[in-house]
Design an enzyme around this catalytic site. Structure first.
Site, PDB file in Angstrom:
ATOM      1  N   GLU A 190      37.911  76.068  50.893  1.00 45.57           N
ATOM      2  CA  GLU A 190      37.234  76.014  49.591  1.00 45.57           C
ATOM      3  C   GLU A 190      35.714  76.163  49.698  1.00 45.57           C
ATOM      4  OE1 GLU A 190      39.058  74.062  46.202  1.00 45.57           O
ATOM      5  OE2 GLU A 190      37.635  72.431  46.606  1.00 45.57           O
TER       6      GLU A 190
ATOM      7  N   LYS B  57      32.761  74.870  47.917  1.00 46.65           N
ATOM      8  CA  LYS B  57      32.557  73.714  47.023  1.00 46.65           C
ATOM      9  C   LYS B  57      31.167  73.144  47.287  1.00 46.65           C
ATOM     10  CE  LYS B  57      35.092  69.348  46.099  1.00 46.65           C
ATOM     11  NZ  LYS B  57      36.136  68.430  46.609  1.00 46.65           N
TER      12      LYS B  57
ATOM     13  N   LYS C  81      39.280  78.399  41.312  1.00 47.67           N
ATOM     14  CA  LYS C  81      39.503  76.954  41.210  1.00 47.67           C
ATOM     15  C   LYS C  81      38.709  76.459  40.012  1.00 47.67           C
ATOM     16  CE  LYS C  81      41.227  73.298  43.434  1.00 47.67           C
ATOM     17  NZ  LYS C  81      40.243  72.381  43.914  1.00 47.67           N
TER      18      LYS C  81
ATOM     19  N   GLU D 155      49.356  72.105  40.318  1.00 43.89           N
ATOM     20  CA  GLU D 155      48.870  70.872  40.965  1.00 43.89           C
ATOM     21  C   GLU D 155      49.446  69.615  40.323  1.00 43.89           C
ATOM     22  OE1 GLU D 155      44.603  70.474  42.010  1.00 43.89           O
ATOM     23  OE2 GLU D 155      44.665  68.693  40.758  1.00 43.89           O
TER      24      GLU D 155
ATOM     25  N   ASN E 268      47.965  66.730  44.970  1.00 43.35           N
ATOM     26  CA  ASN E 268      46.578  66.342  45.187  1.00 43.35           C
ATOM     27  C   ASN E 268      46.529  64.832  45.381  1.00 43.35           C
ATOM     28  OD1 ASN E 268      43.795  66.029  45.213  1.00 43.35           O
ATOM     29  ND2 ASN E 268      43.476  67.662  43.731  1.00 43.35           N
TER      30      ASN E 268
ATOM     31  N   GLU F 213      46.512  68.764  48.982  1.00 40.46           N
ATOM     32  CA  GLU F 213      45.142  68.965  48.493  1.00 40.46           C
ATOM     33  C   GLU F 213      44.327  67.685  48.622  1.00 40.46           C
ATOM     34  OE1 GLU F 213      46.874  71.150  44.586  1.00 40.46           O
ATOM     35  OE2 GLU F 213      44.705  70.856  44.609  1.00 40.46           O
ATOM     36  N   SER F 214      43.128  67.840  49.088  1.00 42.03           N
ATOM     37  CA  SER F 214      42.105  66.784  49.190  1.00 42.03           C
ATOM     38  C   SER F 214      42.287  65.875  50.414  1.00 42.03           C
ATOM     39  CB  SER F 214      42.054  65.896  47.943  1.00 42.03           C
ATOM     40  OG  SER F 214      41.744  66.653  46.804  1.00 42.03           O
TER      41      SER F 214
HETATM   42  O1  LIG Z   1      36.485  66.692  44.238  1.00 39.02           O
HETATM   43  C1  LIG Z   1      36.411  65.936  43.234  1.00 39.02           C
HETATM   44  O2  LIG Z   1      35.614  64.954  43.178  1.00 39.02           O
HETATM   45  C2  LIG Z   1      37.264  66.179  42.027  1.00 39.02           C
HETATM   46  C3  LIG Z   1      37.088  65.383  40.905  1.00 39.02           C
HETATM   47  C4  LIG Z   1      37.841  65.606  39.776  1.00 39.02           C
HETATM   48  C5  LIG Z   1      38.778  66.611  39.745  1.00 39.02           C
HETATM   49  C6  LIG Z   1      38.962  67.430  40.868  1.00 39.02           C
HETATM   50  C7  LIG Z   1      38.219  67.206  41.998  1.00 39.02           C
HETATM   51  N1  LIG Z   1      38.365  67.982  43.121  1.00 39.02           N
HETATM   52  C8  LIG Z   1      39.126  69.165  43.135  1.00 39.02           C
HETATM   53  C9  LIG Z   1      39.955  69.273  44.314  1.00 39.02           C
HETATM   54  O3  LIG Z   1      41.147  69.305  44.160  1.00 39.02           O
HETATM   55  C10 LIG Z   1      39.316  69.413  45.663  1.00 39.02           C
HETATM   56  O4  LIG Z   1      38.188  70.232  45.527  1.00 39.02           O
HETATM   57  C11 LIG Z   1      40.187  70.005  46.750  1.00 39.02           C
HETATM   58  O5  LIG Z   1      41.421  69.403  46.798  1.00 39.02           O
HETATM   59  C12 LIG Z   1      39.479  69.828  48.105  1.00 39.02           C
HETATM   60  O6  LIG Z   1      39.241  68.458  48.336  1.00 39.02           O
HETATM   61  P1  LIG Z   1      38.343  67.962  49.551  1.00 39.02           P
HETATM   62  O7  LIG Z   1      38.820  68.677  50.777  1.00 39.02           O
HETATM   63  O8  LIG Z   1      38.598  66.491  49.630  1.00 39.02           O
HETATM   64  O9  LIG Z   1      36.930  68.317  49.216  1.00 39.02           O
END
Ligand SMILES: O=C(O)c1ccccc1NCC(=O)[C@H](O)[C@H](O)COP(=O)(O)O
Length: 265
Positions: free
Chosen positions: A51, A53, A113, A162, A183, A213-214
């Site tokens: 991503e 970001k 995204k 998602e 997620n 995810e995340s």
């Molecule tokens: O990233 C956030 O804080 C967030 C808050 C509210 C809604 C969505 C959010 N993130 C989107 C995502 O799903 C993440 O960007 C993606 O899964 C990657 O996560 P990470 O690797 O933990 O940055």
């Protein structure tokens, strides 16, 4: 108002500005004239969706990313199966300009995204060369979900559906979604709990491609998601903060693939 409601309200306002500048009929024509879709490989052993970001509501500023195309190029050389580009501006500092720069730099499939809540955004995504779009079950009603899944397919794009809990997974399964994300970020308080993935993964419909995810901070998280049944991970923060994102993508991909290959042998 929840964080999600607040984000969606901002997305709708910004969308109205864009729709005034380029009406839907014109955007539909642009989408029809766009370059062909690059298919996301749903059958790969293991995939990293890397991503772009810059910032997030939960973590604030992550990385300045002055050249999103260059970062995407490193992801692609590292073996990213797709690249996710945040286009929401108010909370994530993303943009369609970022998306265009990435599109011009790489040939791998791109995920737009964003918080997709209006037909216009799907045509707009395709017009900018998107190959995948995100459908967040928590942000859409059942009719919208069905319509937008169908519209994505009509435009040739793959939808990443998602989910966050068992009820949302059931909705995704009823829709016959092929690419399903779990997620592990709670959309109410934005906390991440990677241990939520394994019990939910057991409820995923057989045959779907499952994306964790995340919350990937390093190899151990990729391995634990893969052990629990993930076919792919979507990684933002850890990659944009890594001094060598190309190697990180390569390491994550091979660690996940090793585990998935052993699991299916
Ligand atoms: O990233 C956030 O804080 C967030 C808050 C509210 C809604 C969505 C959010 N993130 C989107 C995502 O799903 C993440 O960007 C993606 O899964 C990657 O996560 P990470 O690797 O933990 O940055």
């Amino acid at each position: 108002m929840t964080v999600l409601d607040d984000i969606v309200a901002g997305v709708r306002e910004d969308l109205e500005d864009r729709r005034r500048r380029v009406p839907l009929t014109e955007m539909v024509e642009r989408a029809q004239a766009a370059a062909p879709v690059r298919a996301f490989d749903l059958d790969a052993d293991f995939s990293v969706i890397a991503e772009v970001k810059r910032r997030s509501p939960s973590r604030g500023d992550l990385a300045p990313i002055s050249e999103p195309g260059r970062l995407a190029g490193l992801y692609a050389v590292g073996g990213a199966r797709a690249i996710s580009v945040l286009t929401e501006s108010r909370r994530f500092s993303g943009s369609l300009d970022d998306f265009d720069e990435v599109r011009a730099a790489v040939d791998v499939p791109l995920l737009r995204k964003d918080f997709m809540v209006d037909e216009y955004q799907f045509h707009e995504a395709r017009a900018h060369g998107a190959d995948l779009v995100l459908l967040i079950v928590a942000a859409l009603d059942p009719v919208q979900l069905r319509d937008y899944l169908a519209l994505s397919a009509e435009l040739g794009m793959t939808a990443l559906v998602e989910t966050h809990d068992a009820a949302e997974l059931e909705i995704a399964a009823d829709l016959d979604a092929r690419l399903i994300g779990i997620n592990t970020r709670n959309l109410k308080d934005l906390s991440v709990d990677t241990s939520r993935f394994a019990p939910l993964a057991e409820l995923a419909p057989p045959g779907c491609t499952l994306v964790a995810e995340s919350g990937v901070a390093g190899l151990a998280d990729v391995e634990s998601y893969a052990h629990a049944g993930a076919h792919a991970v979507l990684v933002g923060e850890a990659l944009v903060r890594d001094g060598d994102p190309q190697s990180a993508v390569a390491r994550f991909t091979s660690a996940g693939a090793d585990i998935r290959t052993r699991a299916t042998a």
